[in-house]
Enzyme design. Structure first.
Site, PDB file in Angstrom:
ATOM      1  N   CYS A 154      -2.860  58.512 -90.934  1.00 42.13           N
ATOM      2  CA  CYS A 154      -4.051  57.976 -91.718  1.00 42.13           C
ATOM      3  C   CYS A 154      -3.623  56.772 -92.535  1.00 42.13           C
ATOM      4  CB  CYS A 154      -4.691  58.870 -92.416  1.00 42.13           C
ATOM      5  SG  CYS A 154      -3.959  59.753 -93.872  1.00 42.13           S
ATOM      6  N   ARG A 159       2.045  61.117 -91.929  1.00 38.03           N
ATOM      7  CA  ARG A 159       1.581  62.579 -92.272  1.00 38.03           C
ATOM      8  C   ARG A 159       1.963  63.233 -90.623  1.00 38.03           C
ATOM      9  NH1 ARG A 159      -4.200  62.970 -95.213  1.00 38.03           N
ATOM     10  NH2 ARG A 159      -3.072  64.944 -95.911  1.00 38.03           N
TER      11      ARG A 159
END
Ligand code: UD1
Length: 456
Positions: A154, A159
């Site tokens: 993101c 992540r």
């Protein structure tokens, strides 16, 4: 036939079909402009003093993971104090798509996963909701199978989910990642995971929660070392224990899980949102106003409260409430860390405050590689900030000035609300799709305290 002169084009000179096209293009242009103007936004009048008490909603990050824990039992789960947020709606849609029964009344959600018809989550629903990946743990734990698209990176960083996958493999799952989809299954006729000792490379909140949910129904004892100590992990363990799980040590670096054969339903109240509470305390400081936030668990905010004191605020702490009395705000240095350190989710809001402080502050972002996107927007409001790598050097300015601004992720949108509350003039904030993911009726709550925010 009329001669067309590009310099002096009169629409009446055009043949009918071309005239229609011309009108259409003109209308489309006007539509595009009005769509731009009509983009949902907040108009925030700055420099108004706030006062009073603000009610803190249930924690978003807790509610999302608790909802997925409903997949661990066929009995009904009643979760109370669930915030009204688009992320919660997204998670509800995911559960519904799996064939789970879900009923929402005000702040209460009843979920019953007596039948799980689909173990494959559709990409359209998973896309944009990272917490959707939490489903993998309970699905593997109860059914021994799951197929979930990777949540992807993101704006704030890549992540990865390698720690989640490593943990599931340690518990005996076979996990393959192909074409962006994670397929996991447990071998053997019983399809039951086996207890194991997992040592995380980094104390990932999501990985800790995934492994916790996967191991509660495993055969034997599991441990998670270097576990995330965030309050949301404790909230999850508390609810799982109310469902019949045997978990000890949640909230510390080592969690022990004694597997049980099955879990039952329960009623559970989501803890207050520490990030929302922190955001409103910073709102008090940035508008130099006295505000009371409640309910809140003060220990969940220790690092943030210390920084608020360090920069000149006084705090009155009660059992479940905090009053903030602002002082002269001076610069402080902040480094984000896993809990109990300063939370990355309050880095952007706190930076808005420091932009208005006396003196210099240094803010270092250690959790995410790309979480300084609010800096450019704060600069547009007159903030003096220099960025080097993951560090921002902030020279406080006497006043911010209103501007058209945009939040590019959830917490940077919150930071821009705070900066606008302090700025001279009326700011127009776009990016409400991010804001509404994590703040329940933020403008309604702030307007009750005397802010003047209009949603358009
Ligand atoms: C959760 C919160 C989020 C918060 C974050 C850190 C939810 C829904 N979201 O996100 O609001 O900002 O904790 O407090 O609860 N990492 C790895 N490998 C992995 C997993 C993580 O390197 O396999 C790294 C990440 O890239 C990141 C750091 O660990 O740099 C923290 O991530 P993690 O704790 O997993 O955050 P989330 O659970 O995604």
């Amino acid at each position: 036939m009329s001669t067309l002169n590009a310099g002096h084009l009169d629409v009446c000179d055009l043949p009918a079909i071309m005239r229609t096209n011309y009108e259409l293009t003109r209308m489309m242009g006007a539509l595009k402009v009005s769509k731009e103007i009509l983009k949902p936004h907040l108009e925030i009048q700055g420099q108004r003093s706030l006062s009073g008490e603000i009610n803190i909603s249930g924690a978003k990050n807790s509610a999302l993971v608790l909802m997925t824990a409903s997949l661990l039992t066929r009995e009904a789960l009643v979760i109370r104090n669930v915030p009204k947020l688009t992320d919660v709606e997204g998670m509800s849609n995911i559960l519904l798509a799996m064939g789970v029964r879900l009923d929402r009344k005000l702040d209460e959600i009843e979920i019953q996963a007596d039948k799980i018809q689909h173990i494959e989550l559709p990409y359209e629903l998973v896309h944009g909701l990272r917490a959707s990946f939490f489903c993998i743990g309970p699905l593997l734990g109860r059914l021994g199978r799951a197929r979930i698209p990777l949540p992807g990176g993101c704006r704030i960083g890549a992540r990865p989910v390698v720690e989640h996958i490593r943990g599931l493999k340690a518990l005996g799952a076979i996990v393959n990642v192909e074409h962006g989809v994670v397929t996991a299954s447990v071998p053997g006729s019983q399809r039951r995971l086996k207890g194991a000792d997992v040592i995380l490379d980094c104390p990932s909140v999501g990985a800790t929660e995934t492994i916790l949910m996967a191991s509660v129904l495993a055969e034997g004892v599991s441990t998670i070392e270097n576990a995330a100590q965030e309050p949301e992990v404790q909230d999850l363990a508390k609810m799982l224990n109310s469902m019949g799980a045997r978990i000890t040590g949640a909230g510390g670096p080592k969690i022990t899980i004694e597997g049980v054969d099955e879990l039952h339903g329960c009623e559970y109240k989501v803890m207050p949102d520490r990030i929302e509470a922190g955001t409103f305390l910073i709102a008090a400081a940035i508008t130099r106003s006295i505000i009371r936030v409640s309910p809140v668990i003060p220990e969940h905010l220790s690092a943030v409260l210390q920084k608020l004191r360090d920069c000149g605020c006084s705090l009155q702490i009660e059992n479940e409430a905090i009053n903030l009395i602002p002082g002269q705000i001076t610069g402080v240095d902040i480094t984000t860390q896993p809990f109990p350190g300063f939370p990355t989710d309050l880095q952007a809001p706190f930076m808005a405050l420091l932009a208005t402080a006396n003196g210099t502050s240094v803010v270092t972002e250690k959790i995410y590689e790309n979480r300084l996107q609010h800096v450019a927007e704060l600069q547009r409001m007159g903030a003096s900030i220099r960025v080097q790598g993951n560090t921002a050097l902030i020279e406080g300015v006497p006043e911010l000035s209103a501007a058209p601004i945009k939040g590019s992720d959830l917490r940077s949108a919150a930071a821009m609300v705070l900066a606008s509350l302090a700025a001279r003039g009326t700011s127009k904030l776009e990016g409400l799709n991010h804001l509404d993911r994590g703040y329940e009726e933020i403008e309604v709550k702030l307007n009750k305290l005397g802010a003047c925010i209009r949603r358009n």
